[in-house]
Design a protein around this motif. Structure first.
Motif, mmCIF file in Angstrom:
data_model
loop_
_atom_site.group_PDB
_atom_site.id
_atom_site.type_symbol
_atom_site.label_atom_id
_atom_site.label_comp_id
_atom_site.label_asym_id
_atom_site.label_seq_id
_atom_site.Cartn_x
_atom_site.Cartn_y
_atom_site.Cartn_z
ATOM 1 N N ASN A 1 36.818 3.765 -0.646
ATOM 2 C CA ASN A 1 36.018 3.391 -1.811
ATOM 3 C C ASN A 1 36.042 4.568 -2.782
ATOM 4 O O ASN A 1 36.452 5.678 -2.416
ATOM 5 C CB ASN A 1 34.583 3.038 -1.391
ATOM 6 N N PRO A 2 35.642 4.354 -4.033
ATOM 7 C CA PRO A 2 35.714 5.438 -5.022
ATOM 8 C C PRO A 2 34.976 6.702 -4.605
ATOM 9 O O PRO A 2 35.447 7.813 -4.867
ATOM 10 C CB PRO A 2 35.089 4.799 -6.271
ATOM 11 N N SER A 3 33.824 6.561 -3.943
ATOM 12 C CA SER A 3 33.052 7.759 -3.574
ATOM 13 C C SER A 3 33.813 8.603 -2.558
ATOM 14 O O SER A 3 33.752 9.835 -2.595
ATOM 15 C CB SER A 3 31.678 7.365 -3.025
ATOM 16 N N TRP A 4 34.549 7.961 -1.634
ATOM 17 C CA TRP A 4 35.332 8.718 -0.656
ATOM 18 C C TRP A 4 36.432 9.503 -1.364
ATOM 19 O O TRP A 4 36.666 10.670 -1.062
ATOM 20 C CB TRP A 4 35.941 7.776 0.377
ATOM 21 N N LEU A 5 37.105 8.872 -2.314
ATOM 22 C CA LEU A 5 38.159 9.554 -3.049
ATOM 23 C C LEU A 5 37.603 10.718 -3.868
ATOM 24 O O LEU A 5 38.244 11.757 -4.022
ATOM 25 C CB LEU A 5 38.879 8.572 -3.981
ATOM 26 N N ILE A 6 36.407 10.550 -4.381
ATOM 27 C CA ILE A 6 35.806 11.591 -5.227
ATOM 28 C C ILE A 6 35.351 12.786 -4.393
ATOM 29 O O ILE A 6 35.625 13.943 -4.742
ATOM 30 C CB ILE A 6 34.608 11.015 -6.023
ATOM 31 N N PHE A 7 34.681 12.534 -3.272
ATOM 32 C CA PHE A 7 34.046 13.620 -2.528
ATOM 33 C C PHE A 7 34.883 14.180 -1.379
ATOM 34 O O PHE A 7 34.586 15.250 -0.869
ATOM 35 C CB PHE A 7 32.690 13.151 -1.981
ATOM 36 N N SER A 8 35.938 13.477 -0.977
ATOM 37 C CA SER A 8 36.775 14.010 0.105
ATOM 38 C C SER A 8 37.661 15.123 -0.439
ATOM 39 O O SER A 8 37.905 15.234 -1.632
ATOM 40 C CB SER A 8 37.635 12.901 0.717
ATOM 41 N N LEU B 1 23.587 12.657 13.466
ATOM 42 C CA LEU B 1 23.114 14.037 13.411
ATOM 43 C C LEU B 1 23.083 14.664 14.800
ATOM 44 O O LEU B 1 23.538 15.801 14.998
ATOM 45 C CB LEU B 1 21.727 14.086 12.772
ATOM 46 N N ARG B 2 22.583 13.918 15.770
ATOM 47 C CA ARG B 2 22.503 14.457 17.128
ATOM 48 C C ARG B 2 23.892 14.641 17.736
ATOM 49 O O ARG B 2 24.141 15.603 18.459
ATOM 50 C CB ARG B 2 21.666 13.523 18.006
ATOM 51 N N ILE B 3 24.805 13.727 17.449
ATOM 52 C CA ILE B 3 26.181 13.858 17.948
ATOM 53 C C ILE B 3 26.846 15.083 17.340
ATOM 54 O O ILE B 3 27.501 15.867 18.027
ATOM 55 C CB ILE B 3 26.997 12.583 17.625
ATOM 56 N N LYS B 4 26.633 15.258 16.051
ATOM 57 C CA LYS B 4 27.242 16.393 15.352
ATOM 58 C C LYS B 4 26.754 17.719 15.916
ATOM 59 O O LYS B 4 27.544 18.668 16.084
ATOM 60 C CB LYS B 4 26.911 16.297 13.864
ATOM 61 N N THR B 5 25.480 17.804 16.223
ATOM 62 C CA THR B 5 24.910 19.067 16.711
ATOM 63 C C THR B 5 25.321 19.376 18.151
ATOM 64 O O THR B 5 25.106 20.496 18.625
ATOM 65 C CB THR B 5 23.366 19.044 16.614
ATOM 66 N N THR B 6 25.906 18.411 18.858
ATOM 67 C CA THR B 6 26.429 18.688 20.205
ATOM 68 C C THR B 6 27.817 19.326 20.139
ATOM 69 O O THR B 6 28.366 19.721 21.169
ATOM 70 C CB THR B 6 26.520 17.396 21.049
ATOM 71 N N GLY B 7 28.398 19.396 18.923
ATOM 72 C CA GLY B 7 29.717 19.996 18.769
ATOM 73 C C GLY B 7 30.848 18.992 18.721
ATOM 74 O O GLY B 7 32.024 19.368 18.634
ATOM 75 N N VAL B 8 30.519 17.691 18.762
ATOM 76 C CA VAL B 8 31.535 16.635 18.695
ATOM 77 C C VAL B 8 31.824 16.316 17.226
ATOM 78 O O VAL B 8 30.904 16.163 16.424
ATOM 79 C CB VAL B 8 31.070 15.364 19.438
ATOM 80 N N HIS B 9 33.098 16.221 16.881
ATOM 81 C CA HIS B 9 33.489 15.948 15.499
ATOM 82 C C HIS B 9 33.154 14.504 15.128
ATOM 83 O O HIS B 9 33.449 13.576 15.884
ATOM 84 C CB HIS B 9 34.987 16.190 15.323
ATOM 85 N N VAL B 10 32.556 14.317 13.954
ATOM 86 C CA VAL B 10 32.208 12.985 13.447
ATOM 87 C C VAL B 10 33.056 12.696 12.219
ATOM 88 O O VAL B 10 33.142 13.513 11.304
ATOM 89 C CB VAL B 10 30.703 12.888 13.098
ATOM 90 N N ASN B 11 33.687 11.520 12.216
ATOM 91 C CA ASN B 11 34.595 11.167 11.133
ATOM 92 C C ASN B 11 34.342 9.735 10.687
ATOM 93 O O ASN B 11 33.918 8.893 11.489
ATOM 94 C CB ASN B 11 36.051 11.292 11.608
ATOM 95 N N ASP B 12 34.613 9.427 9.409
ATOM 96 C CA ASP B 12 34.564 8.042 8.983
ATOM 97 C C ASP B 12 35.963 7.448 9.089
ATOM 98 O O ASP B 12 36.951 8.162 9.226
ATOM 99 C CB ASP B 12 34.000 7.902 7.565
ATOM 100 N N ILE B 13 36.056 6.128 9.041
ATOM 101 C CA ILE B 13 37.322 5.471 9.332
ATOM 102 C C ILE B 13 38.386 5.776 8.286
ATOM 103 O O ILE B 13 39.579 5.862 8.607
ATOM 104 C CB ILE B 13 37.127 3.933 9.482
ATOM 105 N N SER B 14 37.989 5.986 7.026
ATOM 106 C CA SER B 14 38.977 6.279 5.985
ATOM 107 C C SER B 14 39.685 7.600 6.257
ATOM 108 O O SER B 14 40.917 7.696 6.173
ATOM 109 C CB SER B 14 38.297 6.320 4.612
ATOM 110 N N SER B 15 38.921 8.642 6.594
ATOM 111 C CA SER B 15 39.512 9.946 6.899
ATOM 112 C C SER B 15 40.321 9.885 8.189
ATOM 113 O O SER B 15 41.373 10.517 8.302
ATOM 114 C CB SER B 15 38.418 11.008 7.018
ATOM 115 N N PHE B 16 39.830 9.111 9.150
ATOM 116 C CA PHE B 16 40.545 8.977 10.416
ATOM 117 C C PHE B 16 41.908 8.326 10.211
ATOM 118 O O PHE B 16 42.932 8.802 10.715
ATOM 119 C CB PHE B 16 39.704 8.152 11.404
ATOM 120 N N LEU B 17 41.946 7.225 9.460
ATOM 121 C CA LEU B 17 43.210 6.526 9.222
ATOM 122 C C LEU B 17 44.162 7.360 8.379
ATOM 123 O O LEU B 17 45.378 7.316 8.577
ATOM 124 C CB LEU B 17 42.942 5.174 8.554
ATOM 125 N N GLU B 18 43.616 8.126 7.439
ATOM 126 C CA GLU B 18 44.464 9.001 6.640
ATOM 127 C C GLU B 18 45.175 10.011 7.543
ATOM 128 O O GLU B 18 46.377 10.249 7.399
ATOM 129 C CB GLU B 18 43.625 9.736 5.591
#
Length: 462
Positions: A252-259, A223-240
């Motif tokens: 995982n199924p939840s990533w496919l559903i909510f991304s 949360l604090r990193i995000k509010t500094t303006g730095v982009h936060v990503n999970d590894i699945s989205s990064f590798l994609e």
């Protein structure tokens, strides 16, 4: 990277493409002025020849995309880039010559084209000689901080080491010492304020690469990193984004559903795709009928049996249909009635069969399946039911590739050589899922253009 129509394009590629566009217009204009001076013609306002200049630049640039001028190999090797530029400029001028018959007055004069061709090659080659170090350097690379020091973080480290990587890792943070495999990683407890640490490193992105996320997410830090303006990503989205495929080891199924993604059912894009398929397949059926007839005769003369063969494949939503192709194997290729993977240098392929497979001529009759609506020009390759039943048991999310219509060419076909094993099918599935998730008409156009590269330089054809 910048996201254009849901597809990621590296900043270096976009920058180089814009430079090329300006240089191609300059080459066309210089060629026009040279020729005008030669024949004693007055050089008037440049706007009066706007369309000839644009058609030349567009023709060559589309050809450049088709033959891989903007691929990682071209960005890393000047020799490779020069070879592809020669082909691209030649193809662009040929295409423009064809356009001259259909749209006279919209293209350069034929006497201009030779000058424009030479100048275009010279300008583009010189730009790569000058900009090569800048494009391959750190100027276009994102500064990345990785939260994690285990196997997933190691994958990011390995990806960074590849030629043409679009990012550089400025640090690894070990969130769990028990799973650390990266020795240079800094322990989280050694950092008092992680958000301040990220800012001081100048990181533009933080990637979450934890081995286990359940009850382990550092929510306060994120949360604090995000509010500094730095982009936060999970590894699945990064590798994609970095690899152009959906990584089966991290999703995982939840990533496919909510991304974001899986919007191929949108009415407007679906209508546009079908309209293109109908018009293009009707034209191709008419134009390629003599070619199909000629090779059908050659196939018939070389070996006994029908020149064509029908084979059941799995289509959209798992509905079976019959695909038709020119026969490239012996009539008794599956004499025992069991489906067999094609192999490298498969002895069942005939001499004519080898040729028509190399140049994809055996695929031409499939345009009839496109016209009927069973296939599309672009989409995952349809598999045989015997293979599908097995692959669905061994590969997660394999059934999801059937949510889009199968195609003659596809994202997997232009990015991965022909494969005939479970591991190859897994790799191709990752590309197919990326296509299904990020489909837009723009991605279809990109695949159609780059199919020319696969035809001109056929690697791994079986």
């Amino acid at each position: 990277m910048i996201r254009l129509f849901k597809h990621y394009v590296p900043y270096a590629v976009l920058f180089l493409a814009l430079v090329d566009l300006c240089l191609l217009i300059a080459a066309a204009e210089t060629a026009w002025v040279i020729r005008a001076n030669q024949i004693g013609m007055q050089v008037d306002y440049i706007g009066n020849r706007f369309w000839p200049l644009i058609t030349f630049a567009a023709s060559v640039q589309l050809a450049a995309v088709s033959v891989g001028v903007y691929s990682q190999e071209s960005l890393q090797s000047l020799r490779f880039a020069i070879a592809r530029l020669i082909v691209a400029v030649s193809l662009g001028v040929i295409f423009m010559a064809i356009m001259a018959f259909a749209m006279p007055g919209m293209t350069l004069w034929r006497s201009n084209s030779l000058y424009a061709m030479g100048l275009a090659f010279g300008y583009l080659a010189l730009s790569r000689l000058i900009l090569g170090r800048l494009i391959g350097g750190e100027s276009f690379k994102r500064r990345l901080l990785v939260l994690g020091a285990g196997k997933r973080a190691q994958r990011i480290k390995d990806l960074e080491a590849r030629a043409g990587s679009g990012f550089m890792v400025v640090g690894f943070i070990a969130m769990d010492e028990a799973k650390r495999i990266i020795p240079e990683a800094i322990n989280r407890s050694a950092i008092y304020n992680l958000a301040d640490f990220v800012v001081r490193l100048g990181a533009s992105e933080v990637v979450l690469a934890l081995e286990e996320r359940r009850n382990a997410l550092p929510l306060q830090d994120l949360l604090r990193i995000k509010t500094t303006g730095v982009h936060v990503n999970d590894i699945s989205s990064f590798l994609e984004r970095e690899t152009g495929r959906v990584d089966l080891d991290s999703v995982n199924p939840s990533w496919l559903i909510f991304s974001d993604g899986f919007s191929s059912g949108r009415r407007l894009s679906g209508i546009a795709k079908r309209l293109f398929d109908v018009v293009a397949s009707a034209i191709l059926v008419a134009l390629t009928f003599p070619i199909i007839l000629l090779f059908a005769l050659l196939v018939k003369l070389e070996s006994r049996g029908s020149a064509f063969y029908r084979q059941q494949r799995v289509g959209r939503y798992g509905v079976p249909f019959n695909v038709i192709k020119l026969r490239s194997m012996r009539q008794d290729a599956e004499a025992e009635g069991k489906a067999i993977w094609a192999a490298q240098d498969d002895p069942r392929i005939t001499r004519i069969g080898w040729f028509i497979r190399k140049f994809r001529i055996d695929e031409l009759p499939q345009t009839w399946c496109v016209l009927k609506g069973e296939m599309s020009f672009v989409g995952p390759r349809p598999e045989r039911p015997e293979f599908v039943a097995d692959l669905e048991q061994q590969l997660p999310y394999f059934a999801e590739r059937h949510m889009v219509k199968p195609g003659i060419t596809g994202w997997a076909q232009i990015n991965y050589p022909y494969g005939a094993s479970i591991d190859d099918s897994r790799q191709k599935l990752e590309y197919d899922l990326y296509y299904a998730k990020n489909y837009t008409p723009f991605l279809d156009l990109l695949i159609l253009l780059q199919t020319a590269r696969v035809i001109l330089w056929p690697d791994g054809v079986r």
